[in-house]
Design a protein around this motif. Sequence first.
Motif, short mmCIF file in Angstrom:
data_model
loop_
_atom_site.label_atom_id
_atom_site.label_comp_id
_atom_site.label_asym_id
_atom_site.label_seq_id
_atom_site.Cartn_x
_atom_site.Cartn_y
_atom_site.Cartn_z
N LEU A 16 0.85 -1.20 0.00
CA LEU A 16 0.00 0.00 0.00
C LEU A 16 0.87 1.24 0.00
CD1 LEU A 16 -2.79 1.28 0.21
CD2 LEU A 16 -2.63 1.06 2.68
N GLN A 23 2.65 6.97 -6.32
CA GLN A 23 1.69 7.92 -6.88
C GLN A 23 2.05 9.36 -6.54
OE1 GLN A 23 -1.76 6.35 -5.10
NE2 GLN A 23 -2.10 4.78 -6.65
N ARG A 30 1.18 17.54 -4.18
CA ARG A 30 0.95 18.47 -5.26
C ARG A 30 0.44 19.79 -4.71
NH1 ARG A 30 -0.76 15.23 -10.35
NH2 ARG A 30 -1.61 17.19 -10.99
N GLU A 46 -0.53 14.83 -16.92
CA GLU A 46 -1.83 14.34 -17.41
C GLU A 46 -2.65 15.51 -17.90
OE1 GLU A 46 -0.87 12.39 -13.35
OE2 GLU A 46 -1.04 14.41 -14.15
N PRO A 50 -7.44 12.45 -16.17
CA PRO A 50 -6.98 12.15 -14.80
C PRO A 50 -6.29 10.82 -14.63
CG PRO A 50 -9.16 13.11 -14.76
CD PRO A 50 -8.82 12.90 -16.19
N PRO A 51 -6.81 9.73 -15.23
CA PRO A 51 -6.11 8.48 -15.04
C PRO A 51 -4.75 8.52 -15.70
CG PRO A 51 -8.34 8.09 -15.82
CD PRO A 51 -8.06 9.56 -15.97
N ASP A 56 -1.78 3.09 -14.54
CA ASP A 56 -2.89 2.13 -14.55
C ASP A 56 -2.43 0.82 -15.16
OD1 ASP A 56 -5.63 4.44 -15.23
OD2 ASP A 56 -4.62 3.88 -13.38
N ARG A 59 0.10 -0.95 -12.90
CA ARG A 59 -0.48 -1.56 -11.69
C ARG A 59 -1.31 -2.78 -12.04
NH1 ARG A 59 -4.07 2.13 -9.49
NH2 ARG A 59 -4.20 0.87 -7.64
N VAL A 539 -8.77 -0.02 -16.13
CA VAL A 539 -8.88 -0.28 -14.70
C VAL A 539 -9.95 -1.35 -14.49
CG1 VAL A 539 -9.46 0.72 -12.46
CG2 VAL A 539 -8.23 2.09 -14.14
N GLY B 23 -6.54 1.50 -0.88
CA GLY B 23 -5.39 2.08 -1.53
C GLY B 23 -5.21 1.68 -2.96
N LEU B 25 -7.68 0.21 -5.15
CA LEU B 25 -8.76 0.26 -6.10
C LEU B 25 -8.86 1.64 -6.72
CD1 LEU B 25 -11.76 -1.78 -4.70
CD2 LEU B 25 -10.15 -2.37 -6.48
N GLY B 26 -7.82 2.42 -6.53
CA GLY B 26 -7.78 3.76 -7.07
C GLY B 26 -7.78 3.72 -8.57
N GLY B 27 -6.73 4.13 -9.18
CA GLY B 27 -6.69 4.11 -10.62
C GLY B 27 -6.99 5.46 -11.20
N SER B 28 -7.94 6.18 -10.62
CA SER B 28 -8.23 7.50 -11.16
C SER B 28 -7.38 8.54 -10.47
CB SER B 28 -9.71 7.84 -10.98
OG SER B 28 -10.48 7.13 -11.91
N ALA B 29 -7.47 8.63 -9.18
CA ALA B 29 -6.69 9.62 -8.47
C ALA B 29 -5.32 9.06 -8.21
CB ALA B 29 -7.37 10.00 -7.16
N ALA B 30 -4.33 9.63 -8.83
CA ALA B 30 -2.98 9.12 -8.68
C ALA B 30 -2.20 9.98 -7.73
CB ALA B 30 -2.28 9.07 -10.04
N TRP B 31 -2.90 10.75 -6.93
CA TRP B 31 -2.21 11.62 -6.00
C TRP B 31 -3.15 11.95 -4.86
CZ3 TRP B 31 -4.14 12.86 -10.69
CH2 TRP B 31 -5.15 13.83 -10.72
N PRO B 32 -2.67 12.31 -3.73
CA PRO B 32 -3.60 12.74 -2.68
C PRO B 32 -4.30 14.02 -3.13
CG PRO B 32 -1.43 12.27 -1.79
CD PRO B 32 -1.29 12.29 -3.27
N LEU B 33 -5.62 14.01 -3.11
CA LEU B 33 -6.37 15.18 -3.54
C LEU B 33 -6.24 16.27 -2.49
CD1 LEU B 33 -9.52 13.30 -4.80
CD2 LEU B 33 -7.85 14.45 -6.21
N GLU B 137 -12.22 14.74 -16.10
CA GLU B 137 -11.81 14.77 -14.70
C GLU B 137 -12.97 15.11 -13.77
OE1 GLU B 137 -8.70 17.72 -14.85
OE2 GLU B 137 -9.96 19.23 -13.89
N THR B 462 -5.94 19.50 -9.49
CA THR B 462 -6.59 18.68 -10.52
C THR B 462 -5.63 18.46 -11.68
OG1 THR B 462 -7.49 20.59 -11.67
CG2 THR B 462 -8.82 19.67 -9.89
N PRO B 463 -5.88 17.48 -12.49
CA PRO B 463 -4.98 17.25 -13.63
C PRO B 463 -4.89 18.43 -14.58
CG PRO B 463 -6.37 15.35 -13.27
CD PRO B 463 -6.88 16.42 -12.35
#
Lengths: 629, 492
Positions: A16, A23, A30, A46, A50-51, A56, A59, A539, B23, B25-33, B137, B462-463
């Motif tokens: 994890l 990431q 950021r 990106e 977003p992805p 992706d 992983r 995904v 942790g 099952l993300g895939g979309s958010a690749a960073w802490p929002l 997004e 955001t991206p």
Amino acid sequence: MRAAKLVLISALGLFLSLIVTAQLPEQGQRRPVQQSDPDFNGVHRELLNPPDKAQDASRLTQAVASALPDAASSGPIPRKNFIDDLVFARMERDHIPHAPLSSDEEFLRRAYLDATGLLPTADRVRSFKTDTDPNKRDKLIDELIGSEEFLDQWAYHWEELLRISSGSVHQWTKQWLKVDRPYNEVFYDLVTPTSKHTGGFPTATSIYDAVSYLSTRCNFWMDPDDYKGLNRLDYIDEVTVDIGRVFLGLSLDCISCHNGAGHADSFNLFLGSKKRTDFWGQAAFLGNLRLVGYTRGAAQGWGGDASFDDLAPGYNTGDDGAYYTPAENRFPRDGQNHEPVFLLTGEKPKPGETARKALGRILPTHIQFSRATVNIIWGHLMEIGFVEPYNGFDLMRLDPKNPPPAPWTLQPNNPELLQALAEDFRDHNFSIQRVIKTIMKSSAYQLSTSFPGQWSDSYAPYYARKLARTLTGPEAVDIVSQATASPLQLGGGRGRGGNASGATYVKQLATPGGGRDIEAFMQAFYQSDRRLPPANVNVSSPVQAMMMMKSPIVTDRVKSEGTTRVANLFKAGKSDDEIIEELFLSSLSRWPTASEVEVAKRLLASDRKTGAEDIQWALLNSVEFIVNH
Amino acid sequence: MQNRIGDLSRRELLKLVGLSIGGTLGGSAAWPLKVRAQSTKVTPRGNVRNVMVIQNCGAMSPPETLDFKETKYTPKDLDIQKVNSDFFISKTLFPNYQKWAPRAALVRSMGENGLVHFPAQYHSQAGRALNPAIVREVPALGSVVAYELESQRQESDTFPTYISLDLWNVNCSQIGSGMLPAKFAGLDLNTTTIFQAFGGAGSDGKDPVLARRWDALSRLSEVSPSGEHPIGSKASEYEAHYQYAYKILQDQRFKKALVMSDEEKLRYMGSSTGRWTGINAPGTCKIGLSLLLARNLLAADAGARFLWVANCHNGGNGCFDNHEWLFSRDRLPLNNGRISIYDSAPIFDRAFSSLVEDLSKMPGHAPGKTLLDETMILVAHEFGRDPEMNSNQGRDHWGKCFTNMWLGGAVKPGRVVGKTDEKCFKVVDNGWKNKEQPMKDHDASTIYSCLGIDYSKKIENTPSGRAYEYQQTAPLGGPAFIPRTDIEDLFI
């Protein structure tokens, strides 16, 4: 035992943390944009998507790899063509380890899925395995590319991209793929039609479809010249944006509304240097476009055929009478008339040349047309493109000999290969088939998904292993029906026209459909109705798992009654070993291991028919089956 | 894919897998929002536990329904009834109005710029106007809710926080989670297939066939040719999905949610003798079935707290999209998505009144509360309809004014926000403190607020680099400014 728990907990926690760490940008969390920020490019990598496709894919690949067979090949990897030269040179330069070549079984299944969206039959697996021809892989590729199944698969890709749902356009797409028509000529035809079937023009089913737009004006067409029923310039803008997206790899949405400076320059140098007037100049190539709808008695019926001509008064954003030019979902235009000017070079139509024909002629001559095209194809076959997203090109960050100013970096993950592939495409008559074959014949494409040693997400852009991908909706349905020898009964879907009767695979249809069970199944694999550009999502999700476990698409086809594969094996009086081998070869394109045979025999021993059904079901629900690797 | 790692119990394994799900099952958010509130003046109301949005696709015509106007077009047989001094309704179209209308609050001054179904429906689902530049997004409203309420989930919660019903059939189908992690995308259930696909329970709610096959899959996975354990030091994303999916499928509450008695079906969907009624009625999805399932999902109290129900009978743009033959039952072909208001309204009324009635009687999560106490319902439309009928006896799209209806939770019954003129042509009174009309952005802020979510929040990293405001205030291409507020008048 407690130690085992602690080890597992620790390992999961470590994994994890690795995921989270991987990431995070190197410099930490950021924060808002700063051009001087060393993490600037990481933050803006990106564009509009977003992805992170590389992450992706990385992983997903790493997640499934543990359940995949080991690669059989351990010998030296041949450099088959310029793709290999440039891919492996880059890895050697940066000391990136890579996977070995794929085994025959691994390659065979992958090649079939990528080329045709279908699996090799059990007999094909057997014959390929025993074939000693050292060129058998290349010959297989030559056999698959151009086949009817190839046409279905790649017509699907193009129609997803262009958002087309039309039977006639589907057939037209298959034909140009079949004869390998030069792609520049395909583009020319797309932008210069004089008639349109429903859904037959780029963005035809989009929200700005000229026909659908009638509803905004609350009127019915009584007169084909009365464009009160159509916001013509908004329609033209949308088509221009779509052309930019698909054929130039550029996201022109931004500058269709405002200047790039102060907006797009934070993530795209090229777009940041452009103005809205530049976009209008590009859109003006369609400025004379007039869509003449048909009338049905006293009322206009939408969704029907129409004619195009070039008799409209140009891209005149002032008062052009009945054409209703005020922008609807964009900021108001400047009230001026704009002449066609190609966005990338400033070239204009020749004297007397129809603007749309000029567009068809000019655009493909620019190398960006080729770059955008090969990038899309490369992304389909290698899971991540040189530039991601495919419509996120920054034309000022592509040339290694002319790099952008710091802190900007070059955009493509392999700029030399992108350029080489684009030039090869252009120099060989814009042949789509050639690009696909060249890529598939490379060793880079044929690397194994298995990776010895410690994998890092940072290796993904080097293509250090073959990255796995989730199946498309049609692929998932089609290979379930194929593996179980239970053809689909198609022809009754809710597609918008042109669905072929008698089709047995979804990808044979003009619109991915086939009835509510099939459509519900495909939605789990992100199949959309093409009103927006393809999601390009790689995904997995619990919904996919639910569908694979319980959908009638699967459960009806694993039964031991009827004409399923399981049923046919019983009718043919096959032994346990034969049943097990056939199910594995048909579903996973490989032989079962001794351990798997042992487990399977135990399942058969408890209840032969139920056991066979369960084995078939388990194979369809294995990671190996539902992922292309 | 097995449940026998060492001596770990299945429960412990699922718990550990659940941790990794968060942790991986993300895939979309690749960073802490990076999410922060913009205003200290926003105090979320936090007055409901659940929200249900019923999307009446196609846009129900206000002059005949929720903003009744007597005009030259009004049929003589509508049998208009008075609910209160500001609310008159047709008993012909809504025979069961008494079960829901007295509880309802109306916002009659809604405005919409996008007059095409797709972007207007997108506006509803995303809580903001469509911006193609950043569409990928932007998350669905439900995804934001799921993201925000994630910390409130219990170990026993199996259902996703955000569930939609039949969004697949809508012009603007599931938007997804955008830049938020994929786990918040929501589960879209297809009511035409879910019962057959996911039903089939034994007396204990378990599916014995699935359980047997799960065991077979586990055994084969154990001896997979890699030689490594399928769930070992590398927690597999696919394995986690399958575990989670299996958990849902074998959850008794999920099975129970799919069980419907004949009496319930009759109440929600009507008899099978009517043209558009009953379980066997034509049409690819049925609002009665959807609302019955939605009721059951809430009653299961298994984690679902934001439901989106698409009323898109027959697909297409929706059954209310009456550009033709608004009042005529005979002129519309059977395979046309649109049906007469004489059919579409009673179908909705029957289902909706049954839902409200049931929710008002069923126990909620908290002792002493009913599900209706804890659930706020929004009946949403994409826009209005033209006050002047066209040459085909229908009404085209109209953005100047339309009506949304709110009910349940802390909504004050009888509230009417805003007023239109005598024809439903325009708004004459916005009905709240702002000079701008309320928009669907304010539906979003109201929902967020009632669920205890600070709608002044924005995501900065955001991206695209554009900050994502939970309630948008300065959209591109739209009005110059959208006031940051919820529709407080619904609650006072």
